[in-house]
Design an enzyme around this catalytic site. Structure first.
Site, mmCIF file in Angstrom:
data_model
loop_
_atom_site.group_PDB
_atom_site.id
_atom_site.type_symbol
_atom_site.label_atom_id
_atom_site.label_comp_id
_atom_site.label_asym_id
_atom_site.label_seq_id
_atom_site.Cartn_x
_atom_site.Cartn_y
_atom_site.Cartn_z
ATOM 1 N N HIS A 103 0.862 -1.184 0.000
ATOM 2 C CA HIS A 103 0.000 0.000 0.000
ATOM 3 C C HIS A 103 0.895 1.229 0.000
ATOM 4 O O HIS A 103 1.711 1.415 0.903
ATOM 5 C CB HIS A 103 -0.922 0.021 1.213
ATOM 6 C CG HIS A 103 -1.900 1.157 1.181
ATOM 7 N ND1 HIS A 103 -3.181 1.032 0.676
ATOM 8 C CD2 HIS A 103 -1.784 2.451 1.584
ATOM 9 C CE1 HIS A 103 -3.806 2.194 0.762
ATOM 10 N NE2 HIS A 103 -2.981 3.069 1.320
ATOM 11 N N CYS A 104 0.744 2.072 -1.018
ATOM 12 C CA CYS A 104 1.614 3.245 -1.181
ATOM 13 C C CYS A 104 0.887 4.490 -0.689
ATOM 14 O O CYS A 104 -0.119 4.899 -1.300
ATOM 15 C CB CYS A 104 2.013 3.406 -2.643
ATOM 16 S SG CYS A 104 3.122 4.804 -2.929
ATOM 17 N N PRO A 105 1.349 5.128 0.386
ATOM 18 C CA PRO A 105 0.675 6.350 0.852
ATOM 19 C C PRO A 105 0.859 7.511 -0.108
ATOM 20 O O PRO A 105 0.036 8.431 -0.132
ATOM 21 C CB PRO A 105 1.351 6.626 2.200
ATOM 22 C CG PRO A 105 2.674 5.948 2.113
ATOM 23 C CD PRO A 105 2.471 4.741 1.254
ATOM 24 N N ASN A 123 -1.948 7.081 -2.269
ATOM 25 C CA ASN A 123 -3.218 6.889 -1.556
ATOM 26 C C ASN A 123 -3.990 5.736 -2.188
ATOM 27 O O ASN A 123 -5.213 5.791 -2.352
ATOM 28 C CB ASN A 123 -4.065 8.164 -1.567
ATOM 29 C CG ASN A 123 -5.195 8.115 -0.560
ATOM 30 O OD1 ASN A 123 -5.106 7.427 0.458
ATOM 31 N ND2 ASN A 123 -6.274 8.819 -0.843
#
Length: 388
Positions: A183-185, A188
């Protein structure tokens, strides 16, 4: 025949021996009872969480579960902030290039270098914007929620739905993701089957753009840095020299043999406000692009290595543990999704013929990835087994 005195003395000795042993027997009995109670409570506590698959990793996961929950929720809410930060920093670099860098290039560079910077810079910018937009707006892929005939590997313990191969649960998105990588912040969004190529392409072209800016602006950065260090910003020009109210320089250490002798001279012109802004902007541009080039370049190389191996970030840890487990048994682990180094790249990039290297890799392309993310082709050597 023994007398009654002998029997009496015998009874007295036995009584004294019993009396001396009574405290020890009582203490031993109490210790035994405490030990039994402790073992009983240990059994009760273990019965609440005991699992035959328990290990040190499970214990650490349980201990850090509150931290995981906090990070997941913060990442979910701060995703919009991270995306806004990426857009703001990228926009600032583009504005500085148009307002400060390109005018210098147009006025000092020969025509062929001007043409090179215009073509490469705008192509790189187009690729960065396109792939970032696609990576943030494309869903990673989700398994069907209803029962179907698709082969599944296991059941998700959180979603309580079947999980196809290479599918993992994302605690931030709170659902299963097809071929989940992470999951890449900064997006998003989860990186999965349908947007994995967009994510890697964005990282690659952003790293290339930062390296390009860092190299192209290096001489301008050095000139701006030397201009700031020259002292023409604050009115101090050399050691021991200050500007007076009338605009002259008063020196306490003039050249000559007489120390302390003072003299007046005309100060060199100071930089205008516009020149100062250009200098600071060039320094900001070089520091930002160089830092991002190092950090994002390392991440891009790491993902390039994973793609070459036919793995994702999640599968890398799983395969590492499986490789160690089979090695102890004298077996060799083979990644069931490894098709060879070049073929892994072709499958990942969707290259099916030679022209696709241009139309699908070097130019913006929104073609779908290979497969549906539910079933996967396996190499011929696998034969439904991962160990030989």
């Amino acid at each position: 025949m023994r007398s009654w005195r002998w029997y009496l003395s015998r009874v007295m000795r036995l009584f004294l021996r019993w009396f001396r042993l009574c405290p020890q027997r009582g203490r031993r009995k109490r210790q035994s009872r405490v030990r039994d109670l402790w073992n009983y409570w240990k059994v009760i506590m273990k019965s609440l969480y005991f699992n035959v698959l328990n290990n040190s990793d499970t214990v650490l996961d349980c201990a850090f579960e509150p931290i995981y929950w906090l990070v997941d929720n913060l990442t979910r809410w701060f995703g919009v902030v991270f995306v806004s930060l990426v857009i703001a920093l990228t926009s600032s670099v583009v504005i500085i290039v148009y307002l400060c860098v390109l005018p210098i290039i147009f006025s000092t560079y020969p025509f062929h270098w001007i043409l090179w910077h215009l073509c490469y810079g705008h192509w790189n910018l187009l690729m960065v914007v396109f792939f970032y937009y696609k990576a943030t707006t494309t869903h990673p892929g989700f398994p069907p929620q209803e029962k179907s005939d698709i082969p599944t590997v296991t059941i998700c313990k959180k979603c309580i739905v079947p999980k196809p191969a290479r599918t993992h649960h994302c605690s931030i998105c709170n659902r299963c993701i097809l071929k989940m990588d992470h999951h890449c912040p900064w997006l998003n969004n989860c990186v999965g089957h349908f947007n994995h190529r967009y994510f890697f392409s964005f990282c690659l072209y952003m790293s290339m753009g930062c390296i390009y800016c860092s190299i192209s602006v290096k001489d301008m950065f050095l000139d701006a840095y030397n201009a700031i260090e020259s002292g023409r910003y604050m009115g101090v020009h050399a050691q021991g020299e200050v500007i007076t109210d009338v605009g002259l320089i008063y020196s306490l250490l003039p050249p000559g043999d007489t120390p302390g002798q003072s003299y007046f001279q005309t100060p060199p012109p100071t930089f205008t406000h516009q020149e100062r802004m250009v200098h600071k902007s060039l320094i900001y541009l070089w520091v930002l692009t160089s830092s991002v080039a190092v950090a994002l370049g390392g991440l891009t190389l790491w993902h390039a290595l994973l793609i070459t191996r036919g793995e994702t970030s999640v599968e890398r840890h799983i395969n590492h543990k499986e490789r160690k487990r089979l090695k102890l048994k004298g077996k060799l682990f083979r990644n069931p999704y490894h098709h060879g180094k070049l073929n892994n790249w072709k499958v990942f990039l969707g290259v099916q013929k030679q022209s696709h290297w241009l139309t699908r890799v070097l130019l913006p392309s929104s073609h779908a990835p290979h497969g549906d993310g539910l079933t996967w082709d396996s190499p011929a050597y696998r034969n439904n087994t991962m160990a030989i």
